[in-house]
Design a protein around this motif. Structure first.
Motif, PDB file in Angstrom:
ATOM      1  N   ILE A 109       0.854  -1.191   0.000  1.00  0.00           N
ATOM      2  CA  ILE A 109       0.000   0.000   0.000  1.00  0.00           C
ATOM      3  C   ILE A 109       0.893   1.244   0.000  1.00  0.00           C
ATOM      4  CG2 ILE A 109      -0.238   0.040   2.515  1.00  0.00           C
ATOM      5  CD1 ILE A 109      -3.216   0.909   2.008  1.00  0.00           C
ATOM      6  N   VAL A 110       0.469   2.270  -0.720  1.00  0.00           N
ATOM      7  CA  VAL A 110       1.229   3.519  -0.753  1.00  0.00           C
ATOM      8  C   VAL A 110       1.055   4.255   0.578  1.00  0.00           C
ATOM      9  CG1 VAL A 110       1.118   3.744  -3.273  1.00  0.00           C
ATOM     10  CG2 VAL A 110      -0.667   4.782  -1.857  1.00  0.00           C
ATOM     11  N   ASP A 111       1.948   5.199   0.826  1.00  0.00           N
ATOM     12  CA  ASP A 111       1.895   5.944   2.085  1.00  0.00           C
ATOM     13  C   ASP A 111       0.769   6.963   2.128  1.00  0.00           C
ATOM     14  OD1 ASP A 111       4.070   4.588   3.182  1.00  0.00           O
ATOM     15  OD2 ASP A 111       5.498   5.998   2.310  1.00  0.00           O
ATOM     16  N   THR A 112       0.484   7.591   0.984  1.00  0.00           N
ATOM     17  CA  THR A 112      -0.552   8.621   0.913  1.00  0.00           C
ATOM     18  C   THR A 112      -1.329   8.460  -0.388  1.00  0.00           C
ATOM     19  OG1 THR A 112       0.814  10.221  -0.258  1.00  0.00           O
ATOM     20  CG2 THR A 112       0.900  10.277   2.168  1.00  0.00           C
ATOM     21  N   VAL A 113      -2.522   9.022  -0.431  1.00  0.00           N
ATOM     22  CA  VAL A 113      -3.328   8.978  -1.652  1.00  0.00           C
ATOM     23  C   VAL A 113      -2.573   9.619  -2.815  1.00  0.00           C
ATOM     24  CG1 VAL A 113      -5.464   9.791  -2.727  1.00  0.00           C
ATOM     25  CG2 VAL A 113      -5.507   8.958  -0.402  1.00  0.00           C
ATOM     26  N   GLU A 114      -1.847  10.685  -2.536  1.00  0.00           N
ATOM     27  CA  GLU A 114      -1.114  11.397  -3.583  1.00  0.00           C
ATOM     28  C   GLU A 114       0.008  10.553  -4.190  1.00  0.00           C
ATOM     29  OE1 GLU A 114      -3.409  13.854  -1.117  1.00  0.00           O
ATOM     30  OE2 GLU A 114      -1.686  12.697  -0.432  1.00  0.00           O
ATOM     31  N   ALA A 115       0.411   9.492  -3.530  1.00  0.00           N
ATOM     32  CA  ALA A 115       1.492   8.627  -4.024  1.00  0.00           C
ATOM     33  C   ALA A 115       0.979   7.469  -4.876  1.00  0.00           C
ATOM     34  CB  ALA A 115       2.297   8.086  -2.836  1.00  0.00           C
ATOM     35  N   GLY A 116      -0.263   7.557  -5.343  1.00  0.00           N
ATOM     36  CA  GLY A 116      -0.845   6.487  -6.159  1.00  0.00           C
ATOM     37  C   GLY A 116      -0.033   6.202  -7.407  1.00  0.00           C
ATOM     38  N   LYS A 117      -0.133   4.971  -7.869  1.00  0.00           N
ATOM     39  CA  LYS A 117       0.603   4.512  -9.049  1.00  0.00           C
ATOM     40  C   LYS A 117      -0.248   4.751 -10.300  1.00  0.00           C
ATOM     41  CE  LYS A 117       3.457   2.054  -6.268  1.00  0.00           C
ATOM     42  NZ  LYS A 117       4.844   2.161  -6.097  1.00  0.00           N
ATOM     43  N   GLN A 118       0.265   5.548 -11.214  1.00  0.00           N
ATOM     44  CA  GLN A 118      -0.443   5.872 -12.460  1.00  0.00           C
ATOM     45  C   GLN A 118      -0.041   4.866 -13.535  1.00  0.00           C
ATOM     46  OE1 GLN A 118      -2.788   8.150 -12.706  1.00  0.00           O
ATOM     47  NE2 GLN A 118      -2.492   8.941 -10.648  1.00  0.00           N
ATOM     48  N   ILE A 119      -0.764   3.756 -13.603  1.00  0.00           N
ATOM     49  CA  ILE A 119      -0.426   2.702 -14.569  1.00  0.00           C
ATOM     50  C   ILE A 119      -1.638   2.282 -15.388  1.00  0.00           C
ATOM     51  CG2 ILE A 119       1.529   1.766 -13.308  1.00  0.00           C
ATOM     52  CD1 ILE A 119      -0.438  -0.324 -12.147  1.00  0.00           C
ATOM     53  N   GLY A 120      -2.568   3.168 -15.560  1.00  0.00           N
ATOM     54  CA  GLY A 120      -3.793   2.825 -16.280  1.00  0.00           C
ATOM     55  C   GLY A 120      -4.977   3.008 -15.361  1.00  0.00           C
ATOM     56  N   GLY A 121      -6.133   3.146 -15.951  1.00  0.00           N
ATOM     57  CA  GLY A 121      -7.321   3.466 -15.174  1.00  0.00           C
ATOM     58  C   GLY A 121      -8.197   2.290 -14.821  1.00  0.00           C
ATOM     59  N   PHE A 122      -9.295   2.606 -14.186  1.00  0.00           N
ATOM     60  CA  PHE A 122     -10.306   1.645 -13.780  1.00  0.00           C
ATOM     61  C   PHE A 122     -11.593   2.117 -14.429  1.00  0.00           C
ATOM     62  CE2 PHE A 122     -13.387   0.568 -10.181  1.00  0.00           C
ATOM     63  CZ  PHE A 122     -13.565  -0.736 -10.600  1.00  0.00           C
ATOM     64  N   ASP A 123     -12.025   1.431 -15.463  1.00  0.00           N
ATOM     65  CA  ASP A 123     -13.153   1.892 -16.259  1.00  0.00           C
ATOM     66  C   ASP A 123     -14.372   1.010 -16.017  1.00  0.00           C
ATOM     67  OD1 ASP A 123     -14.636   3.296 -18.098  1.00  0.00           O
ATOM     68  OD2 ASP A 123     -13.851   2.196 -19.818  1.00  0.00           O
ATOM     69  N   SER A 124     -15.132   1.337 -14.981  1.00  0.00           N
ATOM     70  CA  SER A 124     -16.330   0.570 -14.660  1.00  0.00           C
ATOM     71  C   SER A 124     -17.262   1.438 -13.836  1.00  0.00           C
ATOM     72  CB  SER A 124     -15.957  -0.687 -13.866  1.00  0.00           C
ATOM     73  OG  SER A 124     -17.107  -1.368 -13.434  1.00  0.00           O
ATOM     74  N   ASP A 125     -18.555   1.322 -14.087  1.00  0.00           N
ATOM     75  CA  ASP A 125     -19.536   2.012 -13.249  1.00  0.00           C
ATOM     76  C   ASP A 125     -19.660   1.317 -11.899  1.00  0.00           C
ATOM     77  OD1 ASP A 125     -20.099   3.866 -15.205  1.00  0.00           O
ATOM     78  OD2 ASP A 125     -21.758   2.689 -16.041  1.00  0.00           O
ATOM     79  N   ASP A 126     -19.416   0.027 -11.883  1.00  0.00           N
ATOM     80  CA  ASP A 126     -19.481  -0.787 -10.672  1.00  0.00           C
ATOM     81  C   ASP A 126     -18.221  -0.519  -9.850  1.00  0.00           C
ATOM     82  OD1 ASP A 126     -19.619  -2.843  -8.766  1.00  0.00           O
ATOM     83  OD2 ASP A 126     -20.455  -4.269 -10.197  1.00  0.00           O
ATOM     84  N   PRO A 127     -18.335  -0.243  -8.553  1.00  0.00           N
ATOM     85  CA  PRO A 127     -17.141   0.026  -7.761  1.00  0.00           C
ATOM     86  C   PRO A 127     -16.273  -1.211  -7.513  1.00  0.00           C
ATOM     87  CG  PRO A 127     -19.086   0.058  -6.377  1.00  0.00           C
ATOM     88  CD  PRO A 127     -19.557  -0.079  -7.786  1.00  0.00           C
ATOM     89  N   VAL A 128     -16.790  -2.404  -7.842  1.00  0.00           N
ATOM     90  CA  VAL A 128     -16.028  -3.651  -7.706  1.00  0.00           C
ATOM     91  C   VAL A 128     -16.114  -4.393  -9.035  1.00  0.00           C
ATOM     92  CG1 VAL A 128     -15.797  -5.838  -6.487  1.00  0.00           C
ATOM     93  CG2 VAL A 128     -16.580  -3.809  -5.255  1.00  0.00           C
ATOM     94  N   ALA A 129     -14.958  -4.672  -9.649  1.00  0.00           N
ATOM     95  CA  ALA A 129     -14.953  -5.348 -10.944  1.00  0.00           C
ATOM     96  C   ALA A 129     -13.736  -6.259 -11.046  1.00  0.00           C
ATOM     97  CB  ALA A 129     -14.934  -4.321 -12.069  1.00  0.00           C
ATOM     98  N   LEU A 130     -13.872  -7.296 -11.840  1.00  0.00           N
ATOM     99  CA  LEU A 130     -12.763  -8.200 -12.084  1.00  0.00           C
ATOM    100  C   LEU A 130     -11.756  -7.517 -13.006  1.00  0.00           C
ATOM    101  CD1 LEU A 130     -12.040 -11.055 -11.247  1.00  0.00           C
ATOM    102  CD2 LEU A 130     -13.145 -11.885 -13.319  1.00  0.00           C
ATOM    103  N   LEU A 131     -10.478  -7.567 -12.650  1.00  0.00           N
ATOM    104  CA  LEU A 131      -9.434  -6.967 -13.488  1.00  0.00           C
ATOM    105  C   LEU A 131      -9.103  -7.891 -14.646  1.00  0.00           C
ATOM    106  CD1 LEU A 131      -6.737  -5.535 -11.036  1.00  0.00           C
ATOM    107  CD2 LEU A 131      -8.213  -4.265 -12.574  1.00  0.00           C
ATOM    108  N   ASP A 132      -8.801  -7.297 -15.791  1.00  0.00           N
ATOM    109  CA  ASP A 132      -8.325  -8.117 -16.901  1.00  0.00           C
ATOM    110  C   ASP A 132      -6.868  -8.509 -16.604  1.00  0.00           C
ATOM    111  OD1 ASP A 132      -6.380  -6.214 -18.070  1.00  0.00           O
ATOM    112  OD2 ASP A 132      -8.157  -5.057 -18.611  1.00  0.00           O
ATOM    113  N   GLY A 133      -6.380  -9.514 -17.286  1.00  0.00           N
ATOM    114  CA  GLY A 133      -5.036 -10.047 -17.027  1.00  0.00           C
ATOM    115  C   GLY A 133      -3.930  -9.033 -17.193  1.00  0.00           C
ATOM    116  N   LYS A 134      -4.039  -8.168 -18.213  1.00  0.00           N
ATOM    117  CA  LYS A 134      -2.998  -7.173 -18.459  1.00  0.00           C
ATOM    118  C   LYS A 134      -2.916  -6.162 -17.315  1.00  0.00           C
ATOM    119  CE  LYS A 134      -1.602  -3.604 -21.696  1.00  0.00           C
ATOM    120  NZ  LYS A 134      -2.172  -2.354 -22.093  1.00  0.00           N
TER     121      LYS A 134
END
Length: 147
Positions: A109-134
């Motif tokens: 887990i990162v230390d702060t919200v501002e330290a989030g990892k920018q490696i692609g987004g989360f594109d779903s209306d549902d707050p819980v979704a299965l991640l694709d393999g990539k």
């Protein structure tokens, strides 16, 4: 691995509280089935719309409505009135039934919200979704986890 969009709002959904207490919460007004699909041992990555990927964890206990949530610390039950976000339930009586809480173990887990990892987004209306393999592979690599 699942993705959970934290949608932090500085009241009861506070990243510091999630990190410190080992919890994640989701409003289930429309998405009850998806959050209830997570069970003990399931892996998830926590995402924030503005900051990116914040951590990877494992579900310890299935989701329960906030009004039924009980937390132990050092073997002792913490009085529910002492929970940092308890006041929201007093203001909004529906909160206790609509906000579901998962107990989790943080694997990274990162230390702060501002330290989030920018490696692609989360594109779903549902707050819980299965991640694709990539995306799952990118998240695990970003947090240096080999699961």
């Amino acid at each position: 691995m699942y993705a959970i969009n934290g949608k932090f709002n500085r009241t009861f959904r506070d990243f510091g509280i999630y990190r410190r207490l080992g919890i994640v919460s989701v409003t289930t007004t429309r998405f009850r089935e998806s959050v209830m699909g997570l069970g003990p041992g399931d892996l998830f990555a926590l995402y924030s719309t503005r900051q990116g990927w914040l951590g990877v964890g494992r579900v310890v206990d299935p989701a329960v409505p906030f009004q039924d949530f009980r937390m132990h610390q050092g073997g002792r039950l913490i009085d529910q009135d002492a929970y940092p976000f308890k006041e929201i339930q007093r203001i909004n009586p529906h909160f206790g039934k609509e906000e579901y809480v998962l107990r989790v173990e943080w694997l990274a887990i990162v230390d702060t919200v501002e330290a989030g990892k920018q490696i692609g987004g989360f594109d779903s209306d549902d707050p819980v979704a299965l991640l694709d393999g990539k995306t799952e592979a990118e998240v695990l690599r970003a947090f240096d986890l080999s699961i």
